[in-house]
Design a protein around this motif. Structure first.
Motif, PDB file in Angstrom:
ATOM      1  N   VAL A   7       0.947  -1.114  -0.060  1.00 14.49           N
ATOM      2  CA  VAL A   7       0.054   0.143  -0.133  1.00 14.49           C
ATOM      3  C   VAL A   7       0.728   1.211   0.102  1.00 14.49           C
ATOM      4  CG1 VAL A   7      -1.702   1.294   1.247  1.00 14.49           C
ATOM      5  CG2 VAL A   7      -1.978  -1.207   1.214  1.00 14.49           C
ATOM      6  N   ALA A   8       2.025   1.146   0.752  1.00 18.00           N
ATOM      7  CA  ALA A   8       2.798   2.278   1.149  1.00 18.00           C
ATOM      8  C   ALA A   8       4.138   2.092   1.589  1.00 18.00           C
ATOM      9  CB  ALA A   8       2.254   3.558   1.868  1.00 18.00           C
ATOM     10  N   ALA A   9       5.024   2.773   1.566  1.00 20.95           N
ATOM     11  CA  ALA A   9       6.288   2.597   2.113  1.00 20.95           C
ATOM     12  C   ALA A   9       7.098   3.872   2.371  1.00 20.95           C
ATOM     13  CB  ALA A   9       7.076   1.593   1.243  1.00 20.95           C
ATOM     14  N   ILE A  10       7.853   3.806   3.429  1.00 23.10           N
ATOM     15  CA  ILE A  10       8.663   5.238   3.696  1.00 23.10           C
ATOM     16  C   ILE A  10      10.088   4.881   3.993  1.00 23.10           C
ATOM     17  CG2 ILE A  10       8.144   5.150   5.881  1.00 23.10           C
ATOM     18  CD1 ILE A  10       7.906   8.174   6.196  1.00 23.10           C
ATOM     19  N   THR A  11      11.169   5.368   3.543  1.00 24.89           N
ATOM     20  CA  THR A  11      12.385   5.078   3.688  1.00 24.89           C
ATOM     21  C   THR A  11      12.945   5.475   5.060  1.00 24.89           C
ATOM     22  OG1 THR A  11      13.252   6.961   2.580  1.00 24.89           O
ATOM     23  CG2 THR A  11      13.054   4.998   1.224  1.00 24.89           C
ATOM     24  N   SER A  12      14.128   5.301   5.600  1.00 26.52           N
ATOM     25  CA  SER A  12      14.564   5.932   6.676  1.00 26.52           C
ATOM     26  C   SER A  12      14.583   7.171   6.689  1.00 26.52           C
ATOM     27  CB  SER A  12      15.856   5.065   7.290  1.00 26.52           C
ATOM     28  OG  SER A  12      16.583   5.297   5.952  1.00 26.52           O
ATOM     29  N   GLY A  13      14.920   7.760   5.495  1.00 26.81           N
ATOM     30  CA  GLY A  13      15.079   9.353   5.301  1.00 26.81           C
ATOM     31  C   GLY A  13      13.811  10.236   5.134  1.00 26.81           C
ATOM     32  N   GLY A  14      12.746   9.205   4.871  1.00 27.56           N
ATOM     33  CA  GLY A  14      11.437   9.880   4.655  1.00 27.56           C
ATOM     34  C   GLY A  14      10.867  10.021   3.291  1.00 27.56           C
ATOM     35  N   SER A  15      11.560   9.307   2.238  1.00 21.76           N
ATOM     36  CA  SER A  15      10.883   9.340   1.055  1.00 21.76           C
ATOM     37  C   SER A  15       9.804   8.285   1.045  1.00 21.76           C
ATOM     38  CB  SER A  15      12.155   8.824  -0.086  1.00 21.76           C
ATOM     39  OG  SER A  15      13.224   9.709  -0.059  1.00 21.76           O
ATOM     40  N   THR A  16       8.889   8.493   0.357  1.00 23.92           N
ATOM     41  CA  THR A  16       7.474   7.877   0.348  1.00 23.92           C
ATOM     42  C   THR A  16       7.209   7.076  -1.164  1.00 23.92           C
ATOM     43  OG1 THR A  16       6.233   9.669   0.055  1.00 23.92           O
ATOM     44  CG2 THR A  16       6.719   8.994   2.470  1.00 23.92           C
ATOM     45  N   TRP A  17       6.503   6.242  -0.889  1.00 23.66           N
ATOM     46  CA  TRP A  17       5.949   5.492  -2.086  1.00 23.66           C
ATOM     47  C   TRP A  17       4.570   5.062  -1.880  1.00 23.66           C
ATOM     48  CZ3 TRP A  17       3.499   0.698  -2.604  1.00 23.66           C
ATOM     49  CH2 TRP A  17       3.265   0.362  -3.821  1.00 23.66           C
TER      50      TRP A  17
END
Length: 111
Positions: free
Chosen positions: A48-58
């Motif tokens: 559904v959604a993802a977020i990297t450790s640096g805050g980038s999102t998908w």
């Protein structure tokens, strides 16, 4: 023991909102991407959604513009704000990081 615990699911009417939380038991999660997945009855689990450790999102196309993923590394927690919910959003929602999965939280969108 390393674990992820989701909360915030429930029953909501179409057009309503819910905020899911995923609390991690260890600070190691702040160094890794975290994701939300869902599985509806009879269907495969989907991202559904993802977020990297640096805050980038998908975001998946089906939720783009309606869902927002965020994280609070100080609390080892990732959130999923879900707005304008539709009946097709009904599913068990899971968070995942590394090889760890939470137990899931049920979201039901129905009038």
């Amino acid at each position: 023991q390393v674990q992820l615990v989701e909360s915030g699911g429930g029953l909501v009417q179409p057009g309503g909102s819910l905020r899911l939380s995923c609390a991690a038991s260890s600070s190691i999660f702040r160094f890794n991407a975290m994701g939300w997945y869902r599985q509806a009855p009879g269907k495969q689990r989907e991202s559904v959604a993802a977020i990297t450790s640096g805050g980038s999102t998908w975001y998946a196309d089906s939720v783009k513009g309606r869902f927002t993923i965020s994280r609070d590394n100080a609390k080892n927690t990732v959130y999923l704000q879900m707005n304008s919910l539709k009946p097709e959003d009904t599913a068990v929602y899971y968070c995942k990081s590394y090889e760890y999965w939470g137990q899931g939280t049920q979201v039901t969108v129905s009038s």
